[in-house]
Design a protein around this motif. Structure first.
Motif, mmCIF file in Angstrom:
data_model
loop_
_atom_site.group_PDB
_atom_site.id
_atom_site.type_symbol
_atom_site.label_atom_id
_atom_site.label_comp_id
_atom_site.label_asym_id
_atom_site.label_seq_id
_atom_site.Cartn_x
_atom_site.Cartn_y
_atom_site.Cartn_z
ATOM 1 N N UNK A 274 17.801 -7.555 -15.964
ATOM 2 C CA UNK A 274 17.049 -7.889 -14.770
ATOM 3 C C UNK A 274 16.022 -6.813 -14.448
ATOM 4 N N UNK A 275 16.447 -5.560 -14.546
ATOM 5 C CA UNK A 275 15.523 -4.458 -14.272
ATOM 6 C C UNK A 275 14.325 -4.504 -15.206
ATOM 7 N N UNK A 276 14.595 -4.759 -16.501
ATOM 8 C CA UNK A 276 13.494 -4.834 -17.460
ATOM 9 C C UNK A 276 12.557 -5.985 -17.124
ATOM 10 N N UNK A 277 13.149 -7.142 -16.782
ATOM 11 C CA UNK A 277 12.322 -8.317 -16.493
ATOM 12 C C UNK A 277 11.458 -8.107 -15.265
ATOM 13 N N UNK A 278 12.070 -7.557 -14.200
ATOM 14 C CA UNK A 278 11.350 -7.436 -12.936
ATOM 15 C C UNK A 278 10.403 -6.248 -12.927
ATOM 16 N N UNK A 279 10.858 -5.123 -13.434
ATOM 17 C CA UNK A 279 10.082 -3.897 -13.281
ATOM 18 C C UNK A 279 9.193 -3.553 -14.474
ATOM 19 N N UNK A 280 9.658 -3.833 -15.673
ATOM 20 C CA UNK A 280 8.975 -3.283 -16.840
ATOM 21 C C UNK A 280 8.159 -4.305 -17.634
ATOM 22 N N UNK A 281 8.694 -5.505 -17.828
ATOM 23 C CA UNK A 281 8.047 -6.429 -18.759
ATOM 24 C C UNK A 281 7.572 -7.716 -18.106
ATOM 25 N N UNK A 283 5.267 -10.401 -17.075
ATOM 26 C CA UNK A 283 3.940 -10.748 -17.573
ATOM 27 C C UNK A 283 3.049 -11.345 -16.494
ATOM 28 N N UNK A 284 3.616 -11.676 -15.339
ATOM 29 C CA UNK A 284 2.820 -12.203 -14.236
ATOM 30 C C UNK A 284 2.493 -11.084 -13.251
ATOM 31 N N UNK A 285 1.410 -11.305 -12.525
ATOM 32 C CA UNK A 285 1.087 -10.387 -11.442
ATOM 33 C C UNK A 285 1.959 -10.678 -10.235
ATOM 34 N N UNK A 286 2.446 -9.628 -9.569
ATOM 35 C CA UNK A 286 3.289 -9.782 -8.389
ATOM 36 C C UNK A 286 2.702 -8.980 -7.242
ATOM 37 N N UNK A 287 2.507 -9.628 -6.091
ATOM 38 C CA UNK A 287 2.016 -8.954 -4.891
ATOM 39 C C UNK A 287 2.971 -9.241 -3.739
ATOM 40 N N UNK A 288 3.244 -8.228 -2.938
ATOM 41 C CA UNK A 288 4.047 -8.375 -1.730
ATOM 42 C C UNK A 288 3.132 -8.147 -0.538
ATOM 43 N N UNK A 289 3.124 -9.125 0.394
ATOM 44 C CA UNK A 289 2.244 -9.063 1.552
ATOM 45 C C UNK A 289 3.068 -8.897 2.818
ATOM 46 N N UNK A 290 2.480 -8.205 3.799
ATOM 47 C CA UNK A 290 3.164 -8.086 5.083
ATOM 48 C C UNK A 290 2.813 -9.286 5.960
ATOM 49 N N UNK A 299 2.455 -5.089 -8.745
ATOM 50 C CA UNK A 299 2.922 -4.504 -10.000
ATOM 51 C C UNK A 299 1.742 -4.210 -10.928
ATOM 52 N N UNK A 300 2.043 -3.630 -12.080
ATOM 53 C CA UNK A 300 0.992 -3.206 -13.003
ATOM 54 C C UNK A 300 0.192 -4.390 -13.537
ATOM 55 N N UNK A 301 0.866 -5.525 -13.771
ATOM 56 C CA UNK A 301 0.160 -6.693 -14.301
ATOM 57 C C UNK A 301 -0.828 -7.240 -13.282
ATOM 58 N N UNK A 302 -0.463 -7.230 -12.002
ATOM 59 C CA UNK A 302 -1.395 -7.665 -10.960
ATOM 60 C C UNK A 302 -2.619 -6.766 -10.933
ATOM 61 N N UNK A 303 -2.399 -5.466 -11.051
ATOM 62 C CA UNK A 303 -3.519 -4.526 -11.080
ATOM 63 C C UNK A 303 -4.420 -4.788 -12.276
ATOM 64 N N UNK A 304 -3.811 -5.084 -13.435
ATOM 65 C CA UNK A 304 -4.589 -5.361 -14.642
ATOM 66 C C UNK A 304 -5.416 -6.636 -14.484
ATOM 67 N N UNK A 305 -4.827 -7.678 -13.915
ATOM 68 C CA UNK A 305 -5.520 -8.960 -13.773
ATOM 69 C C UNK A 305 -6.636 -8.902 -12.736
ATOM 70 N N UNK A 306 -6.402 -8.172 -11.651
ATOM 71 C CA UNK A 306 -7.367 -8.144 -10.554
ATOM 72 C C UNK A 306 -8.401 -7.035 -10.682
ATOM 73 N N UNK A 307 -8.100 -6.032 -11.486
ATOM 74 C CA UNK A 307 -9.041 -4.929 -11.639
ATOM 75 C C UNK A 307 -8.985 -3.909 -10.518
ATOM 76 N N UNK A 381 6.096 -12.088 5.963
ATOM 77 C CA UNK A 381 5.346 -11.645 4.805
ATOM 78 C C UNK A 381 5.432 -12.695 3.715
ATOM 79 N N UNK A 382 5.020 -12.328 2.522
ATOM 80 C CA UNK A 382 5.068 -13.278 1.407
ATOM 81 C C UNK A 382 5.145 -12.515 0.101
ATOM 82 N N UNK A 383 5.738 -13.151 -0.895
ATOM 83 C CA UNK A 383 5.747 -12.658 -2.264
ATOM 84 C C UNK A 383 4.928 -13.642 -3.087
ATOM 85 N N UNK A 384 3.931 -13.138 -3.813
ATOM 86 C CA UNK A 384 3.035 -13.985 -4.599
ATOM 87 C C UNK A 384 3.141 -13.586 -6.065
ATOM 88 N N UNK A 385 3.427 -14.556 -6.933
ATOM 89 C CA UNK A 385 3.486 -14.332 -8.371
ATOM 90 C C UNK A 385 2.403 -15.202 -9.007
#
Length: 645
Positions: A274-281, A283-290, A299-307, A381-385
Motif C-alpha cells: 500500500x505504501x508503495x502504491x500510494x506514496x512511491x509508484x 501513476x496518477x496525479x493526486x491533489x488534496x484541497x482544503x 504528489x510528484x506525478x501531479x507536479x510532473x503533469x501540471x508543471x 475539502x476534496x481529494x482529486x486523482x
C-alpha cells in the motif's frame, strides 16, 4: 492545378448479394481498425455485410445470409431486447441512433460492438436505406475498465479505512478529519473537531510532536514517519503501526497549520504494498484541497503533469490555477465547475473527459475522480486523482475519422451506382492566340440533392480504391464533350496513371464517340508521377500515341520537374497556382514564372497559368509570354450542358 480534382466511374448498378463488395485496401483497413460496414435496404429488408462484418460476428465471409433477425439472435441476451427495439424503430421511422451492444460468437466468446448509422437514398425526406459502420470495442472497453479501477484507488483506500487525512491549525487543534482516521478510535469526525493532536493519541504523542513542530517551524514536510502505537484507553487510537506524513498548510507566505496523511500498516506485508502504491509508484496525479478549494498537497506525478512545483501551487485555488478554461480555451466559471461542487455539495465525481491547464499555458485532456474530504464542518475539502488522456483522445479521434471515412465509402459507392456525379467547367483562356478550352471539375450530388465538393470525398476514394472508377466516369464524359467540338482538360489520379489497362478503354471511347483525340487533354500532377515514374512515362506515351494531349500539372513544386521534361511527351506545363496568386507581390515568384516560360519554350511546350484573380496578374502573365490562363478573374466554374452530365 485548379482547386478541384476530376475522376470517373462505371455507373453500373450493384447486384443483390449478401456480401458487400470491398476493395483490397478497404478490406485491409477494416481489419486493421477492427471495423466493418453494412447496408440495409429498408424497401426490400435486404441486409448486406462486408466480409469483415462476418468476422466481427465470429463467422467466415458468406457463412450465413445476414438479416436483422440474425443480428438480434446473435446479440447477448441482456442486450437483445434493446437491439430488437432499435431494429423495429428503424423499420418504422427509418432511422436508428448509434448503439453499443454485446454479441455472442458461436464458440461463446462475448464481443462488444458499436454501430454508427447514416441514412441514404432519400425519398420524400426519408431514407430508403441505412448504411452503417461497426467497430469492435472489446479491447478498448477492457482498457477503460482497467483505467477506471486505477482511478478508483484513492477512493477505495479511503473507504476501506487504511488512509486517513486530517488538518490541524497552528495550535495543533483539529479543524478537519476524514472518516477513515476518526473511525480508527470509534468516533465520528465531528467528535474530533477542536481537539488537540495530543488528545487523539497521548500514548504516542512523544513520537508525533517533533514532526508537528518541525513542519510549523520550518515549513518543510516530514514524510513517511513510521509510528508504533501502543494500546490506549477509551477515545485513543488502538495498538498497531502507522506510516504518517506531515505537510505544511501555507496561505500566502505563512504556515497556518499542518496536514497529515496516515496509512495503517499494522499488517506489514499488505501495508508495504500500500505504501508503495500510494506514496512511491502512483501513476496518477493526486491533489488534496482544503474547504476553499486551495491546494494543500500534491504528489510528484501531479507536479510532473501540471508543471507546477508543490511549493508554487500550494495555497492557490485549484480551479483558478489549472481548471479555469475548457479544452477550446473558453472561460470555465467556478460556479459551473463540477470539481467545486464536490466540495460544496459533498458528493463524489468521476469525469472521463475534462481539461486542465499547465503552468506554461498549454491545455491537455484529463480524466479524474474527486471525492469530498469529509470533516464534519460546514465546508469540505476534496481529494482529486487525475491523469493525462491525450493518447486516448488521439486514438478516439483517429477511430472517429476512420469511421467517417468508411461512411463516405458507402456514399461514394451509392453516388457511382445512382449516377450522382456531375461536372462543372472553368474556361482556360488563350492569351496570344489559340483555342479556348474548359477544365472539367468534379462534384457529387448528395442524397438530399446538395452539391458536395471533391475535397470531401476524393481523398476517401483515393484511399479505398474507388478513384479509378471515378476517373473512368470523367473520361467518358470528357470524350463525349470533345466529340461535340469542345476542347477539354481532365485530371487523372495516380491510380489511373499506373493502370495501363485504361489506355484501351480510352481508345474505345474515342472511337465510339467519334471524338478528335487532340481535343482531349489529360492533366498529370508531379505528385502522382513521383510514385512510379516508369509507369507514368509509359502511360503518357500511350496517351500521346492515341493523339491525346498531356499537361504536367503543378509544375515547379517537385524536385523531379526537369526529369519529367526529359522523359515525358508533354504538351503543356501548368504553372503551380502558388506562384501565380502571389505574382504581383512577390519578386521571387515573378522570376520563377519567367524562368518556367523560358524553359517551356526551349522544350517546345505551351504554358498555362491557373489562379488568376485580378487584372494586374493577368497583365504580367501576358508580358511574360504565358500562353493560357484560368482563374476567377477570367471565369468561375459553372455547370456544363445537361446533355453531357
Amino acid at each position: 492545378m485548379a482547386m478541384d480534382r476530376s475522376g470517373g466511374g462505371s455507373g453500373s448498378r450493384r447486384q443483390d448479394r449478401t456480401r458487400r463488395p470491398t476493395s483490397s485496401a478497404l478490406e485491409q483497413a477494416e481489419r486493421l481498425s477492427q471495423t466493418a460496414s453494412w447496408e440495409w435496404d429498408l424497401e426490400t429488408d435486404r441486409l448486406v455485410w462486408s466480409e469483415n462484418m462476418f468476422r466481427l460476428f465470429g463467422l467466415e465471409p458468406g457463412e450465413i445470409d445476414p438479416s436483422p433477425e440474425e443480428v438480434i439472435e446473435r446479440t447477448h441476451p441482456e442486450d437483445r431486447q434493446r437491439v430488437q427495439d432499435e431494429v423495429e424503430k428503424a423499420r418504422r421511422q427509418r432511422r436508428t441512433p448509434d448503439v453499443t451492444y454485446r454479441i455472442v460468437w458461436p464458440d461463446g466468446t462475448i464481443r462488444i460492438l458499436r454501430g454508427t448509422t447514416v441514412g441514404e437514398g432519400m425519398q420524400e425526406g426519408r431514407p430508403s436505406k441505412l448504411v452503417g459502420s461497426v467497430q469492435d470495442l472489446t479491447a478498448l472497453v477492457a482498457a477503460q475498465r482497467e483505467t477506471a479501477e486505477s482511478l478508483n484507488l484513492v477512493e477505495t483506500l479511503q473507504a476501506a479505512a487504511p488512509v486517513g487525512f486530517a488538518f490541524f491549525d497552528r495550535e495543533l487543534r483539529v479543524v478537519r478529519i476524514n472518516e477513515a482516521l476518526a473511525a480508527a478510535n470509534g468516533d465520528r469526525p465531528e467528535d474530533h473537531i477542536g481537539k488537540h493532536a495530543a488528545e487523539l493519541a497521548p500514548n504516542v504523542w512523544d513520537q508525533l510532536e517533533p514532526a508537528f513542530r518541525r513542519v510549523l517551524d520550518t515549513g518543510e514536510p516530514v514524510v513517511n514517519l513510521e509510528v508504533e502505537r501502543k494500546p490506549g484507553g477509551p477515545g485513543e487510537f488502538g495498538a498497531g503501526y502507522w506510516l504518517a506524513s506531515y505537510y505544511p498548510v501555507i496561505i500566502g507566505d505563512e504556515v497556518t497549520g499542518v496536514g497529515v496523511v496516515v496509512v495503517d500498516i499494522t499488517q506489514r506485508e499488505e501495508a508495504e504494498q500500500l505504501r508503495l502504491a500510494v506514496m512511491d509508484t502512483m501513476m496518477e496525479g493526486l491533489c488534496v484541497l482544503d474547504g476553499e478549494g486551495r491546494l494543500v498537497f500534491m504528489n510528484a506525478e501531479a507536479s510532473e503533469l501540471l508543471g507546477w512545483g508543490e511549493e508554487e501551487l500550494r495555497g492557490r485555488g485549484m480551479h483558478d490555477a489549472v481548471h479555469f478554461q475548457h479544452a477550446d480555451g473558453s472561460a470555465f466559471p467556478a460556479e459551473e465547475c463540477e470539481l467545486v461542487k464536490v466540495r460544496t455539495e459533498g458528493r463524489p465525481l468521476r469525469m472521463s473527459r475534462d481539461a486542465f491547464t499547465r503552468k506554461d499555458g498549454t491545455i491537455f485532456p484529463v480524466a479524474y475522480s474527486a471525492a469530498p474530504l469529509k470533516t464534519g464542518s460546514a465546508d469540505r475539502g476534496a481529494v482529486v486523482v487525475f491523469r493525462d488522456v491525450s493518447a486516448e483522445v488521439d486514438e478516439e479521434n483517429r477511430v472517429k475519422r476512420e469511421l467517417d471515412r468508411l461512411a463516405w465509402v458507402g456514399r461514394i459507392r451509392d453516388a457511382l451506382d445512382e449516377d450522382r456525379l456531375t461536372l462543372c467547367s472553368q474556361p482556360i483562356v488563350p492569351l496570344g492566340g489559340g483555342e479556348l478550352s474548359q477544365e472539367l471539375l468534379l462534384r457529387m450530388i448528395g442524397s438530399n440533392g446538395e452539391i458536395v465538393s471533391p475535397g470531401s470525398f476524393l481523398p476517401v476514394a483515393e484511399r479505398y480504391g474507388l478513384v479509378g472508377e471515378i476517373d473512368q466516369w470523367v473520361i467518358r464524359k470528357a470524350i463525349r464533350i470533345a466529340a461535340a467540338g469542345q476542347r477539354v482538360e481532365a485530371n487523372l489520379s495516380a491510380e489511373s496513371i499506373g493502370n495501363l489497362d485504361l489506355l484501351p478503354m480510352i481508345a474505345q471511347e474515342l472511337r465510339d464517340a467519334g471524338a478528335d483525340p487532340a481535343k482531349v487533354v489529360f492533366e498529370i500532377t508531379e505528385t502522382a508521377l513521383m510514385g512510379n515514374l516508369e509507369a507514368g512515362e509509359a502511360f503518357a506515351k500511350g496517351l500521346s500515341s492515341l493523339g491525346c494531349k498531356v499537361a504536367l500539372d503543378d509544375f515547379g513544386t517537385g524536385f523531379g520537374s526537369f526529369t519529367y521534361l526529359k522523359k515525358l511527351p508533354i504538351d503543356y506545363l501548368k504553372i503551380d497556382i502558388d506562384f501565380v496568386t502571389e505574382l504581383v507581390a512577390s519578386q521571387a515568384n515573378r522570376h520563377l514564372v519567367k524562368a518556367i516560360v523560358g524553359l517551356a519554350r526551349d522544350f517546345g511546350y505551351e504554358t498555362i497559368a491557373e489562379g488568376v484573380e485580378d487584372a494586374e496578374t493577368l497583365a504580367l502573365l501576358r508580358e511574360y509570354g504565358v500562353d493560357f490562363a484560368q482563374g476567377l478573374h477570367l471565369g468561375r466554374p459553372a455547370a456544363i450542358d445537361k446533355s453531357f452530365s
